[in-house]
Design a protein around this motif. Structure first.
Motif, PDB file in Angstrom:
ATOM      1  N   LEU B  52       0.838  -1.204   0.000  1.00  0.00           N
ATOM      2  CA  LEU B  52       0.000   0.000   0.000  1.00  0.00           C
ATOM      3  C   LEU B  52       0.871   1.252   0.000  1.00  0.00           C
ATOM      4  O   LEU B  52       0.632   2.198  -0.761  1.00  0.00           O
ATOM      5  N   SER B  54       3.923   1.548  -1.040  1.00  0.00           N
ATOM      6  CA  SER B  54       4.588   1.686  -2.336  1.00  0.00           C
ATOM      7  C   SER B  54       3.647   2.299  -3.359  1.00  0.00           C
ATOM      8  O   SER B  54       4.051   3.137  -4.160  1.00  0.00           O
ATOM      9  N   LYS B  55       2.392   1.867  -3.295  1.00  0.00           N
ATOM     10  CA  LYS B  55       1.405   2.414  -4.228  1.00  0.00           C
ATOM     11  C   LYS B  55       1.205   3.911  -3.960  1.00  0.00           C
ATOM     12  O   LYS B  55       1.157   4.728  -4.883  1.00  0.00           O
ATOM     13  N   ARG B  57       3.286   5.915  -2.641  1.00  0.00           N
ATOM     14  CA  ARG B  57       4.469   6.677  -3.026  1.00  0.00           C
ATOM     15  C   ARG B  57       4.467   6.899  -4.542  1.00  0.00           C
ATOM     16  O   ARG B  57       4.818   7.969  -5.033  1.00  0.00           O
ATOM     17  N   ARG B  58       4.032   5.890  -5.265  1.00  0.00           N
ATOM     18  CA  ARG B  58       3.954   6.026  -6.717  1.00  0.00           C
ATOM     19  C   ARG B  58       2.940   7.095  -7.118  1.00  0.00           C
ATOM     20  O   ARG B  58       3.106   7.769  -8.121  1.00  0.00           O
ATOM     21  N   GLU B  59       1.900   7.210  -6.283  1.00  0.00           N
ATOM     22  CA  GLU B  59       0.898   8.253  -6.547  1.00  0.00           C
ATOM     23  C   GLU B  59       1.317   9.590  -5.952  1.00  0.00           C
ATOM     24  O   GLU B  59       0.519  10.528  -5.906  1.00  0.00           O
TER      25      GLU B  59
END
Lengths: 395, 107
Positions: B52, B54-55, B57-59
């Motif tokens: 979650l 990581s997601k 951070r990508r967003e």
């Protein structure tokens, strides 16, 4: 005393019991599979490894240098199964609106790999024995009753059903966590019509339990009972018809042939059957006592129970044709005769073996545990052949 | 189906919101987030939280930096980005609306 394997997690060396290492490798392989198509896969895996390393470090001390398998299991249970937030049913609701650009790559990739990974698990909820049929039904997306009937049929036909059931009972892991249960059903939403019907039916029966309207409840029960009665009487009628047919056949058939040759054949077959059974018993006994069968040292990779199953299977393969020949020689009369009986027996054995191979194939391709065991079996078979060759050369 | 099971999907959906709230208060690392959640209905595990984060951070909702810890190797400390703060504000407002709706309906 257990063998120890040294691994490195995130740049630090740890000593693990071999079974603990297997569990850990399984977990990380699973995690990698779960995150397939996730752009941050490597990073998440590194994070997870770091978390596991931290927890391993916590259980070690100056006088304790090896992480045992129980501890690894606790640690893995603490860390929990890896769940990909970019997949599953709430993808559209949660992530879709916030960043359409960032999600594009991941979702198209995951669509490329097909439906979410479905895995074979035992499902204890609503299970009759060990949840094998339940799990298999969820995996193959068919009604569990069909599978149960199929297994029962296999048990009565060749006894393979029981063998297969026990094998699967041992090899297939139980779905414990919600993620595993979801994987057993292959994702959250009913993907096919079969699954949809299955769930609807479950809901129907659940609903019946808490039926408010007494009158309707009674009506439903009445109908259910009468259906059951009808089914039962049908079954009895068919059984009676079959029995009648059999007895007709028996009385109508010519008396069994007699003579010295026939008697000898019968005795020979009986002796063969008994000898095969005795050999099998002796082989199992020597396996336990000496760890070897007929002087041949067995490779260490395969567990003892596996060898016992193989031995019994081989014994059955040898004795079944003889048994059927004997039976047909006694009761079958001249209609099919000994050769006919042998043909039937061989055909039965072949079908049984084919089914067995089919099941093993399905398991090997979709059950990671079984895949591993078979993989190891290949290497240990090589070792066995080598050891037999060595023994032969020494002679 | 128990209440707990019925709300599984809702809890899962709300997790990101709660993580935003926890991270907004202070620079934290994963064990802090887990501890903050552990005594609530939203108790979760590393296996869920790392993917979650990581997601997120990508967003570009959160960012992290490596910090030395007194015991053991360096750790990732997470903090909110400007975009994350904005998202938290929007989500909080939306949540208030939902709570209001739930409260007012049927009374």
């Amino acid at each position: 005393m257990n063998k120890v394997t040294t691994i490195h997690l995130n740049g630090n060396a740890f000593q693990l019991e071999e079974s603990a290492y297997e569990a850990l490798r399984n977990y990380l392989d699973n995690a990698a599979r779960q995150l397939e198509g996730n752009p941050d896969r490597q990073e998440i895996l590194a994070d997870i490894e770091r978390a596991i390393a931290d927890k391993c470090r916590a259980v070690l001390g100056p006088h304790k240098t090896v992480v045992v398998s129980g501890e690894v299991e606790t640690i893995l249970a603490e860390v929990g199964p890896v769940q990909d937030p970019t997949e599953g049913p709430n993808e559209t609701a949660g992530a879709g609106a916030t960043s359409p650009g960032g999600q594009g790559g991941a979702s198209s990739q995951s669509q490329g790999t097909g439906s979410p990974a479905r895995r074979l698990y035992k499902i204890k909820e609503g299970a009759k024995i060990g949840g094998v049929c339940n799990g298999l039904a969820a995996y193959l997306n068919i009604d569990v009753s069909i599978l149960r009937v199929f297994f029962a049929f296999l048990v009565f036909c060749w006894g393979f059903g029981l063998l297969l059931y026990i094998l699967m009972l041992i090899l297939i892991p139980v779905a414990v966590t919600p993620a595993e249960k979801a994987a057993a059903f292959g994702g959250g939403s009913p993907s096919t019509a079969g699954e949809f019907v299955r769930r609807a039916k479950q809901g129907y029966y659940e609903g019946m339990k808490t039926f408010k309207d007494k009158q309707a409840h009674r009506e439903w029960k009445r109908r259910f009972r009468s259906e059951m009665r009808g089914w039962r009487s049908n079954f009895h009628r068919e059984m009676r018809a079959t029995t009648a047919e059999w007895s007709n056949c028996r009385t109508g058939a010519e008396p069994p042939p007699s003579g010295v040759g026939f008697g000898l054949t019968l005795t020979f077959l009986e002796v063969l059957g008994v000898a095969a059974t005795l050999l099998c018993v002796y082989a199992v006994w020597s396996l336990f006592v000496h760890g070897s069968v007929f002087g041949v040292q067995l490779p260490a990779g395969v567990p003892t129970w596996m060898w016992i199953i193989i031995l019994i299977f081989v014994c059955k393969m040898v004795t079944t044709p003889a048994k059927v020949m004997r039976w047909t020689a006694r009761h079958g009369g001249s209609a099919c005769g000994v050769t006919g009986g042998l043909c039937i027996a061989l055909a039965n054995t072949c079908i049984g073996v084919a089914l067995m191979i089919l099941f093993l194939w399905v398991l090997a391709h979709h059950g990671p545990e079984v895949h591993r065991v078979l993989h190891e079996a290949a290497t240990s078979a090589h070792q066995a052949i080598d050891s037999i060759r060595d023994g032969w050369n020494k002679k | 189906m128990s209440i707990n099971e019925k709300f599984t999907a809702i809890r899962k959906g709300l997790l990101e919101f709660l993580v935003l709230k926890i991270v907004s208060a202070d620079k934290v690392y994963v064990a802090d987030i887990l501890k903050a959640l552990s005594e609530t209905e939203f108790s979760t595990q590393e296996g869920t939280l790392y993917p979650l984060l990581s997601k997120m951070r990508r967003e570009e909702l959160v960012d992290y930096e490596w910090k030395e810890s007194e015991a053991g190797p360096p750790r990732k400390y997470y903090e909110l980005t400007a975009k994350g703060r904005e998202q938290l504000r929007e989500t909080s407002e939306y949540w208030q609306k939902i709570v209001g709706t739930v409260k007012n309906l049927g009374d």
